[in-house]
Design a protein around this motif. Structure first.
Motif, short mmCIF file in Angstrom:
data_model
loop_
_atom_site.label_atom_id
_atom_site.label_comp_id
_atom_site.label_asym_id
_atom_site.label_seq_id
_atom_site.Cartn_x
_atom_site.Cartn_y
_atom_site.Cartn_z
N GLN A 226 68.52 35.98 95.83
CA GLN A 226 67.82 35.68 97.07
C GLN A 226 67.24 34.27 96.98
OE1 GLN A 226 64.42 38.23 97.77
NE2 GLN A 226 63.97 38.45 95.60
N PRO A 227 67.09 33.60 98.13
CA PRO A 227 66.55 32.23 98.10
C PRO A 227 65.15 32.20 97.54
CG PRO A 227 67.55 32.73 100.23
CD PRO A 227 67.46 34.02 99.48
N PRO A 228 64.75 31.04 97.03
CA PRO A 228 63.39 30.93 96.50
C PRO A 228 62.36 30.84 97.63
CG PRO A 228 64.46 28.80 96.42
CD PRO A 228 65.50 29.78 96.89
N ILE A 229 61.13 31.10 97.30
CA ILE A 229 60.03 30.92 98.24
C ILE A 229 59.74 29.43 98.36
CG2 ILE A 229 57.57 31.35 98.65
CD1 ILE A 229 57.94 34.04 97.26
N SER A 230 59.70 28.93 99.58
CA SER A 230 59.45 27.50 99.80
C SER A 230 58.04 27.13 99.36
CB SER A 230 59.63 27.17 101.28
OG SER A 230 59.15 25.86 101.55
N PRO A 231 57.88 26.11 98.53
CA PRO A 231 56.54 25.68 98.15
C PRO A 231 55.73 25.17 99.35
CG PRO A 231 58.19 24.78 96.64
CD PRO A 231 58.93 25.38 97.80
N ASP B 31 63.16 30.55 102.79
CA ASP B 31 64.00 29.92 103.80
C ASP B 31 65.26 30.76 103.98
OD1 ASP B 31 62.26 27.81 104.13
OD2 ASP B 31 63.25 26.58 102.61
N GLU B 32 65.67 30.95 105.20
CA GLU B 32 66.87 31.73 105.49
C GLU B 32 67.92 30.92 106.23
OE1 GLU B 32 67.54 34.64 104.34
OE2 GLU B 32 65.57 35.09 103.50
N GLY B 33 67.50 29.93 106.99
CA GLY B 33 68.44 29.16 107.80
C GLY B 33 69.10 28.02 107.05
N THR B 34 70.00 27.34 107.74
CA THR B 34 70.71 26.20 107.18
C THR B 34 70.14 24.93 107.78
OG1 THR B 34 72.75 27.44 106.87
CG2 THR B 34 72.95 25.06 106.99
N GLN B 35 69.62 24.06 106.94
CA GLN B 35 69.10 22.77 107.39
C GLN B 35 69.79 21.67 106.60
OE1 GLN B 35 67.26 22.18 109.90
NE2 GLN B 35 66.53 24.22 110.42
N VAL B 36 71.12 21.55 106.81
CA VAL B 36 71.88 20.55 106.07
C VAL B 36 71.31 19.16 106.35
CG1 VAL B 36 73.64 20.33 107.89
CG2 VAL B 36 74.20 19.73 105.52
N TYR B 37 71.16 18.38 105.28
CA TYR B 37 70.55 17.05 105.31
C TYR B 37 69.08 17.10 105.75
CZ TYR B 37 75.39 15.45 105.05
OH TYR B 37 76.70 15.24 104.66
N TYR C 199 74.23 23.20 102.83
CA TYR C 199 74.51 24.05 103.98
C TYR C 199 73.86 25.43 103.95
CZ TYR C 199 77.93 20.93 106.11
OH TYR C 199 78.51 19.88 106.73
N ALA C 200 72.97 25.68 103.01
CA ALA C 200 72.36 27.01 102.94
C ALA C 200 70.98 26.90 102.32
CB ALA C 200 73.24 27.96 102.13
N ALA C 201 70.17 27.90 102.54
CA ALA C 201 68.82 27.94 101.98
C ALA C 201 68.89 27.91 100.46
CB ALA C 201 68.10 29.20 102.45
N GLY C 202 68.19 26.95 99.87
CA GLY C 202 68.16 26.83 98.42
C GLY C 202 69.31 26.07 97.83
N GLN C 203 70.23 25.55 98.66
CA GLN C 203 71.38 24.83 98.12
C GLN C 203 71.15 23.31 98.21
OE1 GLN C 203 75.16 24.78 100.22
NE2 GLN C 203 76.29 25.12 98.31
N LEU D 103 77.92 35.83 99.94
CA LEU D 103 79.13 35.95 100.75
C LEU D 103 78.99 35.26 102.09
CD1 LEU D 103 80.41 39.60 100.15
CD2 LEU D 103 81.59 37.46 99.57
N GLU D 104 77.81 35.34 102.69
CA GLU D 104 77.62 34.87 104.06
C GLU D 104 77.18 33.41 104.11
OE1 GLU D 104 73.59 36.30 102.67
OE2 GLU D 104 75.71 36.84 102.38
N ARG D 105 77.04 32.75 102.97
CA ARG D 105 76.59 31.37 102.94
C ARG D 105 77.61 30.49 102.26
NH1 ARG D 105 70.91 33.71 101.25
NH2 ARG D 105 69.93 33.94 103.28
N ALA D 106 77.42 29.19 102.37
CA ALA D 106 78.36 28.22 101.81
C ALA D 106 78.46 28.37 100.30
CB ALA D 106 77.92 26.80 102.16
#
Length: 458
Positions: free
Chosen positions: A162-167, A173-179, A212-216, A260-263
């Protein structure tokens, strides 16, 4: 700690004068799967390690991802598991800034009894390929780009990440905020610590990107004109990222497809070629692409089917290859096209290069780069025509000539395939045997999905 500086070569004596509290030295190498292995010595033995080396079984390079020895092609149990001499790679003595206690680190390589490089070491597979290009009077300039995920150390039921907790927000974070710059700001402390550790270990880094994904994230490595050094830097980079993440209470993974559902996470390789005068032979001047560049592209595309097992070495690796997510699914090339296998980025002159976009972040950098350089040499030597550049989306459908299943990919490693003259037929046979045994072991397990689908009450 005893005073051993008078017994050491100048480099080591200087190191200990800068880091006098160093407790031990890690001597490390990357095996067939890219797993870092080695030995830890007390600092009092630093002189012995640097000057005399030590012994380790050559079979360390033929372990599967779980560290199991399957005796591939008789390497391990059948040959008595002999030791080989381990030598330190010059200039690799560095501090380990993320360690809980002061540590030093060196990278090592194996030698055979006659002093020649150990045949089955991935670094030496790359060395053999580079030597063929050097024989044409050509010197590769290489840079790696690696994507990775930061994940929470607490897993979901069943072991899923699972993604980390945002500091910044205290939420996942669950969404994609590329760049996304806010994402970089939120994780700035750990990302800065990563690039700082890279600088301390002389691993040259560049741009940092939220992907392209949360935590990436992606951190680019700079171009260097020594392919062995570039791959060494890539191995060290992975170790640094994972070590710093652990220091911050997170886990970093270079797994190709953790969600599976993320980049997925890729390992892009950038290569240009210099001639003896330092000119880039890929630069076509007024032409869009030189003949040498076209032939190099043709050769890489030709050997791509047998390269797949090195570029996608694990079962999970093949989950990356899905349509319309900027992961190549065709033997293709093109200019400024992120859907193709071989992208030619904008810019001529010294900047003209091939960007190889197929490998997953889980690939062994020595072996992945060796497939690329082997294809380049083969294409230049045989003047291979790559066909026209791809126009539009090259990742809508799957190329039937490419093996998108692990066993099919392993089966392409024959003693007469295009990589045999570069890797060596014996190496291809041993690698295939190791990966087949690993795959057999993986497939021997019953998954929870099998119970859900096939366990009948009646």
């Amino acid at each position: 700690m005893p005073d051993i500086t008078h017994k050491l070569p100048p480099e080591a004596a200087d190191f200990l004068s800068q880091y006098p509290d160093t407790a031990a030295v890690d001597a490390i190498l990357a095996d067939l799967s890219g797993v870092v292995r080695g030995k830890r010595y007390p600092i009092a033995e630093l002189g012995k390690v640097l000057q005399s080396g030590f012994a380790i079984p050559g079979s360390v390079f033929m372990l599967d991802t779980q560290g199991e020895s399957h005796d591939p092609d008789g390497i391990g149990f059948s040959d008595g598991d002999p030791d080989y001499l381990v030598k330190v790679i010059p200039g690799s003595l560095k501090p380990v800034p993320w360690a809980q206690r002061p540590l030093a680190q060196v990278m090592v390589t194996l030698e055979q009894a006659d002093g020649t490089p150990y045949y089955y070491e991935p670094r030496n597979v790359l060395r053999r390929t580079v030597e063929k290009l050097n024989g044409l009077g050509l010197r590769p300039v290489v840079a790696f780009e690696l994507e990775f995920y930061l994940i929470d150390r607490d897993r979901l039921p069943g072991g899923a990440p699972q993604p980390p907790i945002s500091p910044a927000t205290g939420r996942r974070d669950e969404g994609t905020q590329v760049y996304g710059m806010k994402t970089l700001d939120a994780f700035a402390e750990i990302l800065d610590d990563m690039t700082r550790a890279c600088a301390i270990q002389d691993v040259p880094t560049g741009a940092v990107t939220a992907e392209y994904a949360a935590g990436q994230f992606e951190i680019n490595l700079e171009h260097v004109d020594d392919p062995l050094q570039a791959a060494d830097d890539c191995v060290l980079f992975k170790r640094i990222i994972q070590g710093v993440a652990q220091k911050h209470g997170l886990q970093a993974t270079f797994m190709a497809k953790p969600y599976l559902e993320r980049a997925g996470s890729g390992m892009h390789m950038h290569v240009s070629l210099l001639d003896k005068t330092g000119g880039n032979v890929f630069d076509g001047g007024a032409a869009i692409a030189s003949d040498t560049l076209r032939h190099a592209i043709g050769g890489v595309l030709e050997v791509l089917p047998e390269s797949m097992t090195f570029l996608a070495p694990n079962v999970n690796s093949y989950r990356r290859f899905l349509p319309d997510i900027f992961v190549p699914t065709q033997r293709s090339w093109g200019f400024e096209n992120r859907s193709v296998a071989l992208r030619i980025p904008a810019g001529g002159g010294d900047a003209r290069r091939i960007e190889h976009r197929i490998a997953g972040a889980d690939a062994n950098p020595y072996l992945a780069l060796a497939t690329l350089l082997a294809g380049i040499h083969k294409g230049i030597a045989e003047k291979t025509d790559p066909g026209p550049p791809w126009d539009g989306n090259a990742s809508e459908t799957y190329d039937e000539t490419l093996p998108f299943r692990p066993r099919r990919a392993i089966e392409r490693l024959t003693e007469t395939c295009g990589l045999a003259d570069y890797f060596g037929a014996d190496y291809l046979r041993a690698y295939a045997a190791c990966k087949e045994k690993e795959l057999d072991r993986f497939e021997s397990q019953i998954s929870p999905l099998e119970y859900n689908w096939f366990l009948q009450a009646d």
